[in-house]
Design an enzyme around this catalytic site. Sequence first.
Site, PDB file in Angstrom:
ATOM      1  N   HIS A  14      -1.294  -5.705  -6.690  1.00  0.00           N
ATOM      2  CA  HIS A  14      -2.598  -5.069  -6.763  1.00  0.00           C
ATOM      3  C   HIS A  14      -2.981  -3.476  -5.682  1.00  0.00           C
ATOM      4  CE1 HIS A  14      -5.639  -7.055  -3.664  1.00  0.00           C
ATOM      5  NE2 HIS A  14      -4.901  -6.783  -3.844  1.00  0.00           N
ATOM      6  N   CYS A  33      -3.799  -2.338   2.606  1.00  0.00           N
ATOM      7  CA  CYS A  33      -4.279  -2.550   0.996  1.00  0.00           C
ATOM      8  C   CYS A  33      -4.846  -1.183   0.081  1.00  0.00           C
ATOM      9  CB  CYS A  33      -5.606  -3.319   0.921  1.00  0.00           C
ATOM     10  SG  CYS A  33      -5.321  -4.975   1.484  1.00  0.00           S
ATOM     11  N   HIS A  39       0.732  -3.595  -3.606  1.00  0.00           N
ATOM     12  CA  HIS A  39       1.263  -4.682  -3.271  1.00  0.00           C
ATOM     13  C   HIS A  39       0.911  -6.467  -3.786  1.00  0.00           C
ATOM     14  CE1 HIS A  39      -2.344  -4.011  -1.655  1.00  0.00           C
ATOM     15  NE2 HIS A  39      -2.466  -6.034  -1.418  1.00  0.00           N
ATOM     16  N   HIS A  41       0.601 -10.801  -3.834  1.00  0.00           N
ATOM     17  CA  HIS A  41       0.229 -11.622  -3.704  1.00  0.00           C
ATOM     18  C   HIS A  41       0.667 -12.881  -4.203  1.00  0.00           C
ATOM     19  CE1 HIS A  41      -2.733  -9.680  -0.632  1.00  0.00           C
ATOM     20  NE2 HIS A  41      -2.734  -9.174  -1.896  1.00  0.00           N
TER      21      HIS A  41
HETATM   22 NI    NI Z   1      -4.016  -7.279  -0.989  1.00  0.00          NI
END
Ligand code: NI
Length: 143
Positions: A14, A33, A39, A41
Site C-alpha cells: 500500500h 509511508c 511498501h 506489510h
Molecule cells: Ni504502511
Amino acid sequence: MIYVTRKTHFNAAHRLHNPEKSDEWNQQTFGKCNNHNWHGHNYVLEVTVAGEPDRDTGYVIDLGKLKTIIKKKILDPCDHKNLNLEVPFLENVIPTSENLVKAFYDQLKTDIEKAASNNSRLYSVKLFETERNIAEYCPDRAR
Ligand code: NI
C-alpha cells in the site's frame, strides 16, 4: 457472553496518500509511508464474534464457516494485492489500519451474522500492521 476469535494473516502492498492534497503535504504527513513505489506489510487480522453458544452445537459460530467467510471477503481480495489499486471495496479509501478495520468490518458483518448462532454478532476486527502498530474497530464497545 462468549467471544470467539479467528486469527489469519495476509501480505499486501500500500501507500498512504491523499490525492486531494499536494505532494508536499502528503510527504510531510505520511513520510516513508507515502513512498511513491509502495511498501508492504505482513498483516495479522483478528475477527471476533460475540454471543451465546447454540444449544445444539455449543458454537457461537462454526469456526470453519468463519474461516471461509474471512477468506472470501478479505483474504481473496487483499492477499498479495496492492490495497490502493486492486481491491474494489477499498476504492477511494486511504489504506491506513484505521480505515482498513472499518472497511473489513463492513465487508464481514452480514455474512458472519448469517452464519452465527441466534443472537451472535460480529464484535470486533483488529488489524496488526506490525507487531507494534494495531488498530481495532469495535462499535459495540463505544455504546
Ligand atoms: Ni504502511
